[in-house]
Design an enzyme around this catalytic site. Structure first.
Site, mmCIF file in Angstrom:
data_model
loop_
_atom_site.group_PDB
_atom_site.id
_atom_site.type_symbol
_atom_site.label_atom_id
_atom_site.label_comp_id
_atom_site.label_asym_id
_atom_site.label_seq_id
_atom_site.Cartn_x
_atom_site.Cartn_y
_atom_site.Cartn_z
ATOM 1 C CD GLU A 195 -2.572 1.175 -6.097
ATOM 2 O OE1 GLU A 195 -1.515 1.837 -6.173
ATOM 3 O OE2 GLU A 195 -3.089 0.830 -5.024
ATOM 4 C CD GLU A 255 1.488 -0.717 -3.441
ATOM 5 O OE1 GLU A 255 2.073 0.038 -2.648
ATOM 6 O OE2 GLU A 255 1.319 -0.444 -4.636
HETATM 7 C C1 FCB Z 1 0.647 2.807 -4.154
HETATM 8 C C2 FCB Z 1 -0.490 2.815 -3.154
HETATM 9 C C3 FCB Z 1 -1.581 3.807 -3.472
HETATM 10 C C4 FCB Z 1 -1.024 5.099 -4.014
HETATM 11 C C5 FCB Z 1 -0.063 4.835 -5.148
HETATM 12 C C6 FCB Z 1 0.494 6.078 -5.790
HETATM 13 O O1 FCB Z 1 1.802 2.375 -3.528
HETATM 14 O O2 FCB Z 1 -1.059 1.536 -3.054
HETATM 15 O O3 FCB Z 1 -2.354 3.998 -2.311
HETATM 16 O O4 FCB Z 1 -0.465 5.845 -3.003
HETATM 17 O O5 FCB Z 1 0.982 4.034 -4.698
#
Ligand code: FCB
Length: 476
Positions: free
Chosen positions: A378, A175
């Site tokens: 994620e 990110e």
């Molecule tokens: C993302 C991050 C991760 C975590 C999630 C909830 O932006 O990559 O580390 O904090 O959100």
């Protein structure tokens, strides 16, 4: 269009044998042991120790103590049947000041982790940078400086030389949107600066760092599978000015990354939108060619959607973009975009739950880049979990999280059915952990961590996920 229930609770969907089910974490959020075995300080150590930056003054000093509990955590992963584990490597453990000499105990820790995963039949997905920049590099300008991108390539080469033959997928950055805009624009993340020009310079140097690192990894390991993980924004326009607002946010959040990474150029409209802030002179001839390295996989992090329109300049301004407001803007040059409240339901982060956003995002990426395999790196949710005492011990009946996961796995399945080349899904997160500016107040784990005793307790969602992995079907 898709068939199935409108609420994404389709029953009995099956995933193929190659689909890689796993879970994700990040170094600073779980490891603790911040000054052990030669680790240098990172920007998150500095930031979390600065009063007023993180909820309750929480820090990652101890976190989940994963550094000392590695073997037990690996056993837990095996018990759940994980097929992959996405973790990040802390740069300041490998090079305490971000350049120069290698800290052997740091490398040895990640070698134990990777070998421990392989011994348990779990594929390692390694992220080289999940936000913990060595503080010494920040002192020289951090991501606003080109030298940081060059140092990152050296670090990538060091790690690839040591672990390369055993890592399934290399991810350069997690990110970069957050690193650049929250770190240097809004001030919500480390290093906590609030300067639009710096945020845009950081965007470019992060992109460049990715390109240089991929090149360095492939010099060592020609067959390495290389990727980057982005938090692309799924943007819903609202009203007459919605399209213009969406163009701007899509430009800053998505196209400033996808453009150079995959198409070899920065979007001209965004350069124009931001020309009062920066002249983009930090982009040197040849940079975009360096950034566009062939990718084996694109990592997609998805949580929720945003709805935008242009602020009319009169009514009270709405800013529900889901991030902590520390005073600065994460949208350089487009501060007049309004982020409207989303329809619920919401997670404990206040983020709206909308699995259709994940399906839309995966399908749109596939349509734009049909040759590029995708992985959800994620997805998951924070809820205010409750521990109950049952006859056989404590339990967390996190039905909200199960429902969230069920609906997002359904979305992923629908994307697969529409032809998307989706290779796997890494649930965020394996463990409750340090949620950046929110400290330990937000629990994303499928495994609960008791922060007094550091004991791990699989929640119902962990059992649900284990069942999904075992049967390869979304449990009813
Ligand atoms: C993302 C991050 C991760 C975590 C999630 C909830 O932006 O990559 O580390 O904090 O959100």
């Amino acid at each position: 269009m898709t068939s199935g229930t409108p609420d994404y609770r389709d029953a009995g969907l099956a995933f193929g044998d190659d689909f890689l089910f796993g879970s994700a974490t990040a170094a600073y959020q779980i490891e603790g042991a911040v000054d052990e075995d030669g680790r240098g300080p990172s920007i998150w150590d500095t930031f979390s120790h600065t009063p007023g930056k993180v909820w309750n003054g929480d820090t990652g000093d101890i976190a989940d103590d994963h550094y000392h509990r590695l073997d037990a955590d690996l056993d837990l992963m095996r018990e759940l049947g994980l097929e992959a584990y996405r973790f990040s490597i802390a740069w300041p453990r490998i090079q305490p000041t971000g350049r120069g000499e290698v800290n052997e105990p740091g490398l040895a820790f990640y070698e134990r982790l990777v070998d421990g995963l392989i011994a348990r039949g779990i594929r390692p997905i390694a992220t080289l940078y999940h936000w913990d920049l060595p503080q010494a590099l920040e002192d020289e300008g951090g991501w606003t400086s080109r030298a940081t991108a060059e140092a990152f390539a050296d670090y990538a080469r060091i790690v690839a030389e040591r672990l390369g033959d055993r890592v399934t997928v290399w991810t350069t950055l997690n990110e970069p949107w957050c690193s650049a805009y929250l770190g240097y624009g809004s001030g919500a993340h480390a290093p906590g600066l609030m300067d639009g020009a710096k945020a845009l310079a950081a965007v470019h140097h992060l992109n460049l760092a990715h390109g240089l690192a991929v090149r360095a990894i492939r010099e060592v390991l020609p067959a390495a599978e290389c990727s980057i993980t982005l938090n692309l924004h799924v943007i819903r326009p609202s009203g007459a000015t919605g399209e213009e607002a969406a163009r701007r946010i899509d430009g800053l959040a998505n196209r400033l990354f996808l453009g150079p990474l995959l198409d070899g150029e920065y979007p001209a409209d965004v350069i124009e939108d931001t020309k009062a802030i920066t002249d983009w002179a930090f982009v040197r001839p040849g940079d975009t060619e360096l950034i566009r390295q062939p990718l084996d996989l694109l990592g997609v992090n998805y949580y929720s959607t945003v709805t935008v329109r242009m602020w009319d300049g009169h009514s009270p301004r709405v800013n529900a973009d889901g991030h902590k407001d520390m005073g600065g803007s994460p949208w350089p040059g487009s501060e007049e975009v309004e982020f409207l409240e989303q329809p619920g339901p919401y997670t404990a982060m206040g983020w709206n739950i909308d699995p259709s956003g994940l399906e839309d995002l995966l399908v749109a990426l596939h349509e734009s880049y049909p040759e590029l395999p995708l992985m959800v790196t994620e997805n998951g949710a924070a809820f205010d979990d409750v521990v109950t005492e049952e006859a056989d011990g404590p339990a967390v009946h996190d039905t909200d999280r199960i429902d969230y996961l069920r609906r997002h796995f359904t979305a992923a399945h629908r994307a697969l059915a529409r032809g998307v080349d989706l290779r796997g899904y890494q649930v965020w997160s394996l463990l409750d952990n340090f949620e950046w500016g929110f400290g330990y107040s937000k629990r994303f784990g499928i495994v609960r961590v008791d922060y007094d005793t550091l004991e791990r307790l699989p929640k119902d969602s962990a059992r649900w996920y284990a069942e999904l992995i075992r049967t390869r079907r979304i449990p009813a």
